[in-house]
Design an enzyme around this catalytic site. Structure first.
Site, PDB file in Angstrom:
ATOM      1  NE  ARG A 110     -30.783  10.970 -19.434  1.00 52.90           N
ATOM      2  CZ  ARG A 110     -30.394  10.520 -20.632  1.00 52.90           C
ATOM      3  NH1 ARG A 110     -31.305  10.131 -21.522  1.00 52.90           N
ATOM      4  NH2 ARG A 110     -29.113  10.443 -20.959  1.00 52.90           N
ATOM      5  CG  HIS A 306     -15.171  -2.139 -28.456  1.00 52.58           C
ATOM      6  ND1 HIS A 306     -14.468  -1.085 -27.927  1.00 52.58           N
ATOM      7  CD2 HIS A 306     -15.588  -2.869 -27.390  1.00 52.58           C
ATOM      8  CE1 HIS A 306     -14.454  -1.169 -26.606  1.00 52.58           C
ATOM      9  NE2 HIS A 306     -15.129  -2.250 -26.251  1.00 52.58           N
ATOM     10  CD  GLU A 307     -18.139  -5.662 -27.368  1.00 48.29           C
ATOM     11  OE1 GLU A 307     -17.538  -6.448 -26.599  1.00 48.29           O
ATOM     12  OE2 GLU A 307     -18.479  -4.521 -27.019  1.00 48.29           O
ATOM     13  CG  HIS A 310     -13.184  -6.782 -25.405  1.00 50.77           C
ATOM     14  ND1 HIS A 310     -12.253  -6.175 -24.590  1.00 50.77           N
ATOM     15  CD2 HIS A 310     -14.255  -5.938 -25.441  1.00 50.77           C
ATOM     16  CE1 HIS A 310     -12.751  -5.013 -24.149  1.00 50.77           C
ATOM     17  NE2 HIS A 310     -13.955  -4.843 -24.656  1.00 50.77           N
ATOM     18  CD1 TRP A 408     -26.450  12.683 -14.128  1.00 51.47           C
ATOM     19  CD2 TRP A 408     -24.771  11.218 -13.826  1.00 51.47           C
ATOM     20  NE1 TRP A 408     -26.249  12.029 -15.322  1.00 51.47           N
ATOM     21  CE2 TRP A 408     -25.222  11.132 -15.165  1.00 51.47           C
ATOM     22  CE3 TRP A 408     -23.724  10.389 -13.404  1.00 51.47           C
ATOM     23  CZ2 TRP A 408     -24.654  10.234 -16.092  1.00 51.47           C
ATOM     24  CZ3 TRP A 408     -23.160   9.505 -14.323  1.00 51.47           C
ATOM     25  CH2 TRP A 408     -23.626   9.440 -15.649  1.00 51.47           C
ATOM     26  NE  ARG A 412     -24.688  13.693 -18.355  1.00 58.12           N
ATOM     27  CZ  ARG A 412     -24.737  13.128 -19.561  1.00 58.12           C
ATOM     28  NH1 ARG A 412     -23.633  12.727 -20.158  1.00 58.12           N
ATOM     29  NH2 ARG A 412     -25.886  12.972 -20.183  1.00 58.12           N
ATOM     30  CG  HIS A 436     -20.747   0.848 -18.626  1.00 55.47           C
ATOM     31  ND1 HIS A 436     -21.433   1.246 -19.754  1.00 55.47           N
ATOM     32  CD2 HIS A 436     -19.688   0.117 -19.067  1.00 55.47           C
ATOM     33  CE1 HIS A 436     -20.818   0.783 -20.831  1.00 55.47           C
ATOM     34  NE2 HIS A 436     -19.758   0.101 -20.452  1.00 55.47           N
ATOM     35  NE  ARG A 445     -13.388  -1.636 -17.029  1.00 54.77           N
ATOM     36  CZ  ARG A 445     -13.776  -2.853 -16.691  1.00 54.77           C
ATOM     37  NH1 ARG A 445     -14.475  -3.588 -17.534  1.00 54.77           N
ATOM     38  NH2 ARG A 445     -13.478  -3.348 -15.509  1.00 54.77           N
TER      39      ARG A 445
HETATM   40  C1  KAW Z   1     -17.308   3.135 -27.051  1.00 56.25           C
HETATM   41  C2  KAW Z   1     -18.560   3.484 -27.570  1.00 56.25           C
HETATM   42  C3  KAW Z   1     -18.713   3.552 -28.958  1.00 56.25           C
HETATM   43  C4  KAW Z   1     -17.656   3.282 -29.823  1.00 56.25           C
HETATM   44  C5  KAW Z   1     -16.416   2.949 -29.297  1.00 56.25           C
HETATM   45  C6  KAW Z   1     -16.256   2.874 -27.924  1.00 56.25           C
HETATM   46  N1  KAW Z   1     -15.214   2.548 -27.195  1.00 56.25           N
HETATM   47  C7  KAW Z   1     -15.530   2.586 -25.875  1.00 56.25           C
HETATM   48  C8  KAW Z   1     -16.804   2.969 -25.748  1.00 56.25           C
HETATM   49  C9  KAW Z   1     -17.497   3.173 -24.479  1.00 56.25           C
HETATM   50  C10 KAW Z   1     -18.362   2.055 -23.940  1.00 56.25           C
HETATM   51  C11 KAW Z   1     -19.797   2.532 -23.991  1.00 56.25           C
HETATM   52  O1  KAW Z   1     -20.576   2.054 -24.831  1.00 56.25           O
HETATM   53  O2  KAW Z   1     -20.162   3.381 -23.186  1.00 56.25           O
HETATM   54  N2  KAW Z   1     -18.214   0.786 -24.645  1.00 56.25           N
HETATM   55  C12 KAW Z   1     -18.768  -0.356 -24.217  1.00 56.25           C
HETATM   56  O3  KAW Z   1     -19.445  -0.394 -23.192  1.00 56.25           O
HETATM   57  C13 KAW Z   1     -18.553  -1.639 -25.008  1.00 56.25           C
HETATM   58  C14 KAW Z   1     -18.871  -2.898 -24.185  1.00 56.25           C
HETATM   59  C15 KAW Z   1     -17.626  -3.634 -23.656  1.00 56.25           C
HETATM   60  O4  KAW Z   1     -17.001  -4.294 -24.705  1.00 56.25           O
HETATM   61  O5  KAW Z   1     -16.698  -2.725 -23.159  1.00 56.25           O
HETATM   62  C16 KAW Z   1     -18.042  -4.645 -22.555  1.00 56.25           C
HETATM   63  C17 KAW Z   1     -18.770  -4.003 -21.349  1.00 56.25           C
HETATM   64  C18 KAW Z   1     -19.289  -5.059 -20.447  1.00 56.25           C
HETATM   65  C19 KAW Z   1     -18.500  -5.546 -19.421  1.00 56.25           C
HETATM   66  C20 KAW Z   1     -18.965  -6.557 -18.592  1.00 56.25           C
HETATM   67  C21 KAW Z   1     -20.230  -7.084 -18.787  1.00 56.25           C
HETATM   68  C22 KAW Z   1     -21.023  -6.584 -19.815  1.00 56.25           C
HETATM   69  C23 KAW Z   1     -20.547  -5.580 -20.647  1.00 56.25           C
HETATM   70  N3  KAW Z   1     -16.820  -5.262 -22.067  1.00 56.25           N
HETATM   71  C24 KAW Z   1     -16.573  -6.575 -22.249  1.00 56.25           C
HETATM   72  O6  KAW Z   1     -17.378  -7.307 -22.814  1.00 56.25           O
HETATM   73  C25 KAW Z   1     -15.287  -7.111 -21.742  1.00 56.25           C
HETATM   74  C26 KAW Z   1     -15.132  -8.480 -21.641  1.00 56.25           C
HETATM   75  C27 KAW Z   1     -13.936  -9.018 -21.171  1.00 56.25           C
HETATM   76  C28 KAW Z   1     -12.900  -8.187 -20.813  1.00 56.25           C
HETATM   77  C29 KAW Z   1     -13.041  -6.820 -20.917  1.00 56.25           C
HETATM   78  C30 KAW Z   1     -14.235  -6.293 -21.383  1.00 56.25           C
HETATM   79 ZN    ZN Z   2     -15.086  -3.144 -24.421  1.00 53.75          ZN
END
Ligand code: KAW
Ligand code: ZN
Length: 577
Positions: A110, A306-307, A310, A408, A412, A436, A445
């Site tokens: 932090r 996850h990725e 997408h 914040w 929390r 984020h 989302r």
């Molecule tokens: C999470 C964490 C762990 C396991 C499963 C999970 N499911 C959801 C989360 C929460 C969240 C987190 O880590 O706090 N997950 C992410 O941030 C994964 C990243 C992403 O795939 O969502 C990514 C975020 C991002 C968006 C824009 C720029 C850079 C990063 N989203 C995308 O890449 C994306 C791309 C196109 C369309 C929609 C999303």
């Molecule tokens: Zn995602």
């Protein structure tokens, strides 16, 4: 990949030109709903609508600066040298069980990230709010919420959250009880909150990394997936192939050659990059990429799925016009990204891919499994809910730089029932320690995703003819489920999300019921465990924090007890003589 300021400005010019051209049509009166929707998207250009290009430049530069701070952040520890978030600090937070070491990393991160962002973030909010007014929105939060095309959106997510809260409260009470056994109840405030650094996750957003401290039935089946992966010499490519295989088994396409050529799947050693995982559509129907600093752990294997989720969405809507190549709403993209995790993590599936030797059938193992899932899927809910409660309040102007951190922590404490393990002030900027916030990625989302993924899982399992309980359903190899899912994916954003929801579930609304049903056996068990507990916590943060001096007092007590004991034994000995 960060858009350079120049290309941001050029794109804004293009969007403006297109919007101007489209406005010469009376598109509001179009009879064809799809065409009407497309025109609406052409004229809706967000920040690009501003007549002051300095605002756009400021937005672009500030976002680059903020993510730059986040990706360069390092924490230097006496014992381990200087570490970045991925993989170094994450490894410690995941695996360490030392209160002091966890605290050093928690505070260190932090100090190295959020704290340096405060003034820039203030300017960032100002610039975005100024620019978005030109699109007719009162503030940036209102603009972000407009993507959900639901006038009652704020109220709807609140209602969903309130339906899920009782489940979270029971999980929280159980985890608190077990963590007190581990770290000593002196370290816990009287208010019922849990110190935020003890959850195996830098932000206390998902708790499954401390599953080993919480196992309900140690004798029954439960596995350490990370250890199994290492034992089987998993490497990064293999992890992506495992994910690709899952999607192909339900009838999705393989990854393109361009995907394998252009993705960044491991952390480069020659420069600092944004390690937070992401998926990219280059809109040429072929070039799709993942950017991820992949390491060989269970968490990362889930992130790979996850990725890739997408990417599979990208592939399925690639035939759509450019402006319809998006999720039905942002929560749908995230829901698609996570839906496979519900099948993938079942013991049935772990056995299929060789990460588990025997599928247990007893109810104790079932509770073990459900608790593990709840530590990810239920623990996350208040976190997923509160991030944008904070940001909406900032954009609205209800929270400003004089009470950023205060608000914040209010959220929390109130929603997650966790508290800071050291004093926080307005010198700190703890929201900035979560990707984020500097990355300016909206967060509600993910809350939407965690709700709808269970609705979809239930519907797809029905489609697959599943006969097991919902939490043991694995849609692997089931093309009926895959086809159903594809019906939704291929629509992209060409229709309102309610239509997409209907394509899968037959219903047009979000519902918390499938999630609640999924965890029903666990909820019963948790209530039984918590019979003697005061569940819940006070609405506001504890006014004093158990500090190292309390720790010292704790050890002083121990010292006195031991001394007394020794003296007793000593005197008893002489008595006898
Ligand atoms: C999470 C964490 C762990 C396991 C499963 C999970 N499911 C959801 C989360 C929460 C969240 C987190 O880590 O706090 N997950 C992410 O941030 C994964 C990243 C992403 O795939 O969502 C990514 C975020 C991002 C968006 C824009 C720029 C850079 C990063 N989203 C995308 O890449 C994306 C791309 C196109 C369309 C929609 C999303
Ligand atoms: Zn995602």
């Amino acid at each position: 990949v960060h858009m350079t300021t120049n290309s941001t400005l050029q794109m804004a010019e293009f969007d403006k030109e297109a919007a101007k051209n489209a406005s010469t049509f009376a598109h509001d009166g179009f009879g064809n709903a799809t065409l009407k929707r497309l025109f609406k998207k052409i004229v809706n250009i967000g920040f690009a609508a501003t007549n002051d290009s300095e605002q756009l430049k400021a937005i672009s530069n500030l976002e680059a600066d903020l993510t730059g701070i986040y990706s360069k952040g390092k924490v230097c520890l006496e014992s381990k040298g200087c570490l970045q978030l991925e993989p170094g600090l994450t490894d410690i937070i995941t695996n360490s069980r030392s209160y002091e070491e966890l605290l050093a990393v928690w505070k260190g991160w932090r100090d190295a990230s959020g704290k340096l962002m405060r003034t820039k973030y203030t300017d960032f909010v100002k610039a975005m709010n100024a620019a978005i007014k030109f699109s007719g929105f009162n503030d940036t939060g209102e603009y972000w919420r407009s993507w959900y095309e639901t006038p009652t959106f704020e109220q709807d997510v609140r209602t969903l959250f309130e339906e899920l809260e009782p489940l979270y409260v029971e999980l929280h009470a159980y985890v608190r009880k077990r963590l007190k056994e581990k770290y000593g109840k002196d370290m816990f405030p009287e208010t019922g909150h849990i110190p935020a650094h003890l959850f195996g996750n830098m932000w206390a957003q998902q708790w499954s990394n401390i599953y080993d401290l919480l196992v309900p039935f140690p004798g029954a089946s439960s596995v350490d997936i990370t250890a199994k992966m290492k034992e089987q010499n998993y490497n990064v490519t293999h992890m992506y192939r495992v994910a690709e295989d899952f999607f192909m088994s339900i009838g999705m396409e393989k990854m393109t050659d361009a995907f394998w050529q252009n993705s960044m799947l491991v952390k480069p050693t020659d420069r600092d990059v944004v390690c937070h995982a992401s998926a990219w559509d280059f809109y040429d129907e072929n070039d799709f990429r993942i950017k991820q600093c992949t390491s060989v752990t269970e968490d990362q294997l889930l992130t790979v799925h996850h990725e890739m989720g997408h990417i599979v969405y990208f592939q399925n809507y690639r035939h759509q016009p450019r402006l319809f190549r998006g999720g039905a709403n942002p929560g749908f993209h995230e829901g698609m990204a996570d839906i496979v995790s519900l099948s993938f993590q079942t013991p049935e599936h772990m056995k299929v891919i060789g990460l588990l030797d025997e599928v247990p059938q007893d109810s104790d193992s079932d509770i073990n499994f459900l608790l593990k899932m709840a530590l990810d899927k239920v623990a996350f809910l208040p976190f997923g809910y509160l991030i944008d409660q904070w940001r909406w309040s900032v954009f609205r102007g209800d929270t400003n730089s004089s009470n950023y951190n205060q608000h914040w922590w209010d959220l929390r404490c109130r929603f997650q029932g966790i508290s800071s393990p050291v004093k926080r002030t307005e010198e700190d900027f703890d929201p900035g320690a979560k990707y984020h916030i500097p990355g300016n990625t909206p967060y509600i989302r993910y809350f939407v995703s965690f709700v709808v993924q269970f609705q979809w899982h239930e519907a797809l399992c029905r489609e697959a003819g599943n006969t097991r309980p919902l939490h043991r359903c694995d849609i692997y190899n089931n093309t009926n489920a895959g086809n159903k899912l594809r019906e939704m994916l291929r629509m992209g954003s060409s229709k309102p999300w309610q239509d997409a929801m209907e394509a899968i579930t037959g219903q047009r609304t979000m519902s918390a019921k499938p999630l609640v049903n999924y965890f029903d056996p666990l909820l019963k068990w948790l209530k039984e465990q918590n019979k003697e507990e005061n569940t819940g916590w006070s609405a506001s943060c504890p006014s004093s924090i158990p500090t190292p001096s309390a720790l010292a007092a704790g050890s002083a007590n121990l010292f006195i007890s031991i001394t007394c004991f020794v003296l007793c034994v000593f005197f008893a000995f002489f008595q006898i003589r």
